[in-house]
Design an enzyme around this catalytic site. Structure first.
Site, PDB file in Angstrom:
ATOM      1  N   CYS A 163      12.344   9.770 -12.877  1.00  0.00           N
ATOM      2  CA  CYS A 163      11.260  10.659 -12.458  1.00  0.00           C
ATOM      3  C   CYS A 163       9.974  10.376 -13.231  1.00  0.00           C
ATOM      4  CB  CYS A 163      11.632  12.124 -12.593  1.00  0.00           C
ATOM      5  SG  CYS A 163      10.505  13.122 -11.594  1.00  0.00           S
ATOM      6  N   CYS A 342       8.663  12.231  -5.480  1.00  0.00           N
ATOM      7  CA  CYS A 342       8.405  12.880  -6.744  1.00  0.00           C
ATOM      8  C   CYS A 342       7.523  14.103  -6.512  1.00  0.00           C
ATOM      9  CB  CYS A 342       7.705  11.868  -7.659  1.00  0.00           C
ATOM     10  SG  CYS A 342       7.600  12.432  -9.335  1.00  0.00           S
TER      11      CYS A 342
HETATM   12  P1  FAD Z   1      22.793  11.037 -13.488  1.00  0.00           P
HETATM   13  O1  FAD Z   1      22.649  12.157 -12.523  1.00  0.00           O
HETATM   14  O2  FAD Z   1      22.049  11.115 -14.753  1.00  0.00           O
HETATM   15  O3  FAD Z   1      24.353  10.895 -13.780  1.00  0.00           O
HETATM   16  C1  FAD Z   1      24.919   9.911 -14.582  1.00  0.00           C
HETATM   17  C2  FAD Z   1      26.320  10.376 -14.945  1.00  0.00           C
HETATM   18  O4  FAD Z   1      27.036   9.278 -15.513  1.00  0.00           O
HETATM   19  C3  FAD Z   1      26.316  11.477 -15.999  1.00  0.00           C
HETATM   20  O5  FAD Z   1      27.056  12.582 -15.537  1.00  0.00           O
HETATM   21  C4  FAD Z   1      26.942  10.830 -17.227  1.00  0.00           C
HETATM   22  O6  FAD Z   1      27.713  11.713 -17.996  1.00  0.00           O
HETATM   23  C5  FAD Z   1      27.802   9.751 -16.577  1.00  0.00           C
HETATM   24  N1  FAD Z   1      28.093   8.615 -17.462  1.00  0.00           N
HETATM   25  C6  FAD Z   1      27.241   7.957 -18.286  1.00  0.00           C
HETATM   26  N2  FAD Z   1      27.889   6.988 -18.954  1.00  0.00           N
HETATM   27  C7  FAD Z   1      29.177   7.020 -18.520  1.00  0.00           C
HETATM   28  C8  FAD Z   1      30.335   6.266 -18.848  1.00  0.00           C
HETATM   29  N3  FAD Z   1      30.312   5.295 -19.747  1.00  0.00           N
HETATM   30  N4  FAD Z   1      31.489   6.569 -18.216  1.00  0.00           N
HETATM   31  C9  FAD Z   1      31.538   7.565 -17.294  1.00  0.00           C
HETATM   32  N5  FAD Z   1      30.478   8.320 -16.958  1.00  0.00           N
HETATM   33  C10 FAD Z   1      29.308   8.047 -17.564  1.00  0.00           C
HETATM   34  N6  FAD Z   1      14.498  13.488  -9.381  1.00  0.00           N
HETATM   35  C11 FAD Z   1      13.950  13.933  -8.215  1.00  0.00           C
HETATM   36  O7  FAD Z   1      14.320  13.467  -7.142  1.00  0.00           O
HETATM   37  N7  FAD Z   1      12.974  14.889  -8.202  1.00  0.00           N
HETATM   38  C12 FAD Z   1      12.527  15.443  -9.354  1.00  0.00           C
HETATM   39  O8  FAD Z   1      11.648  16.321  -9.303  1.00  0.00           O
HETATM   40  C13 FAD Z   1      13.075  14.995 -10.599  1.00  0.00           C
HETATM   41  N8  FAD Z   1      12.628  15.500 -11.768  1.00  0.00           N
HETATM   42  C14 FAD Z   1      13.239  15.120 -12.952  1.00  0.00           C
HETATM   43  C15 FAD Z   1      12.806  15.686 -14.128  1.00  0.00           C
HETATM   44  C16 FAD Z   1      13.423  15.370 -15.339  1.00  0.00           C
HETATM   45  C17 FAD Z   1      12.935  15.983 -16.598  1.00  0.00           C
HETATM   46  C18 FAD Z   1      14.531  14.471 -15.340  1.00  0.00           C
HETATM   47  C19 FAD Z   1      15.252  14.152 -16.621  1.00  0.00           C
HETATM   48  C20 FAD Z   1      14.943  13.871 -14.159  1.00  0.00           C
HETATM   49  C21 FAD Z   1      14.304  14.186 -12.957  1.00  0.00           C
HETATM   50  N9  FAD Z   1      14.674  13.590 -11.748  1.00  0.00           N
HETATM   51  C22 FAD Z   1      14.092  14.004 -10.559  1.00  0.00           C
HETATM   52  C23 FAD Z   1      15.561  12.404 -11.758  1.00  0.00           C
HETATM   53  C24 FAD Z   1      17.002  12.655 -11.368  1.00  0.00           C
HETATM   54  O9  FAD Z   1      17.558  13.712 -12.120  1.00  0.00           O
HETATM   55  C25 FAD Z   1      17.784  11.368 -11.608  1.00  0.00           C
HETATM   56  O10 FAD Z   1      17.105  10.273 -11.021  1.00  0.00           O
HETATM   57  C26 FAD Z   1      19.169  11.460 -10.990  1.00  0.00           C
HETATM   58  O11 FAD Z   1      19.902  12.496 -11.595  1.00  0.00           O
HETATM   59  C27 FAD Z   1      19.897  10.121 -11.118  1.00  0.00           C
HETATM   60  O12 FAD Z   1      21.213  10.209 -10.677  1.00  0.00           O
HETATM   61  P2  FAD Z   1      22.324   9.232 -11.285  1.00  0.00           P
HETATM   62  O13 FAD Z   1      23.577   9.586 -10.566  1.00  0.00           O
HETATM   63  O14 FAD Z   1      21.856   7.848 -11.272  1.00  0.00           O
HETATM   64  O15 FAD Z   1      22.419   9.647 -12.825  1.00  0.00           O
END
Ligand code: FAD
Ligand code: UQ1
Length: 416
Positions: A163, A342
């Site tokens: 983000c 965003c």
């Molecule tokens: P995540 O949701 O972060 O999940 C990753 C998972 O993998 C976690 O549960 C973690 O525990 C697990 N993991 C890590 N390492 C391991 C391992 N070795 N073994 C097993 N599991 C593991 N997005 C939007 O669309 N709109 C917004 O307005 C927005 N605002 C945001 C504001 C902030 C402050 C933040 C921090 C993020 C924001 N985002 C927003 C971004 C969004 O939250 C992320 O892009 C999204 O959650 C990514 O999804 P993901 O599944 O890739 O990772």
């Protein structure tokens, strides 16, 4: 030793959505989710928590309640990937053998890479804070409440982050907060970004530059935070245009966006990743470039989209159909266009909704100019998005707004 048809590593935004879709199609116990955490956070709420608009306890649910019942949850960490033997070893000493692997491990926050930062964040009553971690997000509003004068400094690191709008959203919310409290004349707002521009998409960058000017925010580009001297309230920045040249900024309040990377366990598996440590996938099919039974979704993938939950939503039907094709022995045909979105919250009642694709071309859902600050978009971000996330996306029913956009355009509500 354990076996499964599909192993999803990571039960966050992308992993949970994929597990829901796949377990619903494939039936019970075909899908294993490897995820060590008890809680699943809706991270987009962190920005609003920073501004005092939501509480931290509103941003999470128990992982057990969020992950699909038809998938098997292994509450452990992936420790090592062995894609040549189709196995992943875990922190609990298991070896899980899979037919298909989906890597959805998100990003790791590297606060410790900035000397002095962790100490500053962890000092009780600190004036250093960060919306990026549930550990530090409550400090943001506390910092705002305590700051009555001086410099409120906001940072953006020199690496890809999730983000990319969030570091400036919290600066705009802070500006509005200080105005509401009648303190803005005594507080300077300084936004120091490592990027050469305020935002990568020109259409929105133009609107944001006007906003920054109108609201008297100081913008410094190509400034990267390299050290925090907490005792002196000094943040040290490097000028990326003149490497080696440093600036010291005295702060009353410092909001830090930390450096981020793919998690070490992923980045260390050189067979699976690009030189920057992200899972080496084809940017259109999200299938691994070398291992055809491996896919990645979300922030840990190498696809050059802006890393958001909205991007993971748009990727999810593509990964789903391409995994199903692979299961049937077919080549992947579904294509992701790089959609990301965003909602740039600009205060306590307004938001610019940026939406764009790989070409950084705006791809707007609604029949109005989304580069304008609007209450409707703020309401959507604050009240509707969490519902959409928990009720639809986490159950595998949200594929991003492409369908909504098509309906608006068929109804001739489109702007062209
Ligand atoms: P995540 O949701 O972060 O999940 C990753 C998972 O993998 C976690 O549960 C973690 O525990 C697990 N993991 C890590 N390492 C391991 C391992 N070795 N073994 C097993 N599991 C593991 N997005 C939007 O669309 N709109 C917004 O307005 C927005 N605002 C945001 C504001 C902030 C402050 C933040 C921090 C993020 C924001 N985002 C927003 C971004 C969004 O939250 C992320 O892009 C999204 O959650 C990514 O999804 P993901 O599944 O890739 O990772
Ligand atoms: C979105 O799909 C999404 O993921 C669920 C977000 O994260 C919470 C968003 O912030 C946005 C804006 C979208 C896109 C949705 C619409 C209706 C434009």
């Amino acid at each position: 030793r354990q076996e499964c048809q599909v192993l999803v590593v990571g039960g966050g935004t992308g992993g949970c959505a994929m597990a829901a879709k796949l377990s619903s199609r494939l039936g019970s116990d075909k899908v294993v989710v490897l995820e060590p955490e008890d809680k699943h956070y809706y991270q987009p709420m962190f920005t609003l928590i920073g501004g005092g608009m939501k509480r931290l306890d509103q941003s999470h649910r128990q992982m057990a309640d969020v992950l699909p019942k038809k998938a098997k949850w292994v509450k452990e960490k992936a420790l090592e990937f062995d894609p040549d033997n189709n196995t992943v070893s875990t922190s609990g000493g298991k070896t899980i053998k899979y037919d298909f692997l989906i890597i959805a491990t998100g990003l790791q926050l590297n606060y410790e890479k900035i000397p002095g930062l962790v100490e500053a964040l962890e000092t009780p009553g600190s004036n250093v804070c960060s919306i990026y971690s549930p550990k530090y997000v409550d400090q943001v509003y506390e910092c705002l409440r305590r700051t009555t004068k001086g410099n409120a400094v906001f940072t953006f690191p020199n690496c890809p982050i999730k983000c990319a709008g969030a570091p400036q959203k919290i600066a705009y919310i802070s500006d509005h907060y200080f105005r509401k409290m009648g303190r803005r004349d005594n507080v300077n707002i300084i936004y120091n970004t490592s990027l050469p521009v305020i935002f990568g998409v020109k259409h929105y960058a133009e609107a944001l530059m006007k906003l920054i000017k109108r609201r008297n925010i100081t913008l410094n580009v190509q400034r990267n935070l390299v050290e925090v001297r907490h005792g002196d309230n000094i943040a040290v920045f490097e000028d990326l245009a003149n490497p080696g040249v440093h600036y010291e900024e005295t702060y009353s309040m410092l909001h830090v966006t930390p450096p981020m990377s793919a998690p070490d366990v992923v980045a260390n598996c050189k067979k699976l990743v690009t030189p920057t440590g992200f899972v080496d996938v084809d940017q259109m099919t999200l299938q691994h470039n070398k291992y055809s039974n491996v896919f990645s979704i979300g922030d840990s993938a190498s696809s050059p989209n802006s890393k958001t939950a909205a991007a993971a939503a748009a990727q999810s039907p593509v990964v789903f159909r391409n995994v199903m094709a692979a299961i049937e022995g077919k080549a992947p045909t579904d294509i992701y266009d790089g959609y990301s979105s965003c909602p740039i919250v600009t205060g306590y009642s307004s938001c610019i909704l940026a939406e764009f694709d790989y070409n950084l071309t705006p791809v707007e859902t609604f029949p109005l100019d989304q580069s304008k600050e609007r209450y409707s978009m703020f309401f959507m971000k604050k009240e509707l998005m969490p519902l959409l996330y928990w009720k639809l996306m986490m159950n595998g029913y949200w594929n991003g707004p492409a369908l909504m956009r098509k309906i608006f355009s068929v109804l001739k509500f489109n702007k062209k």
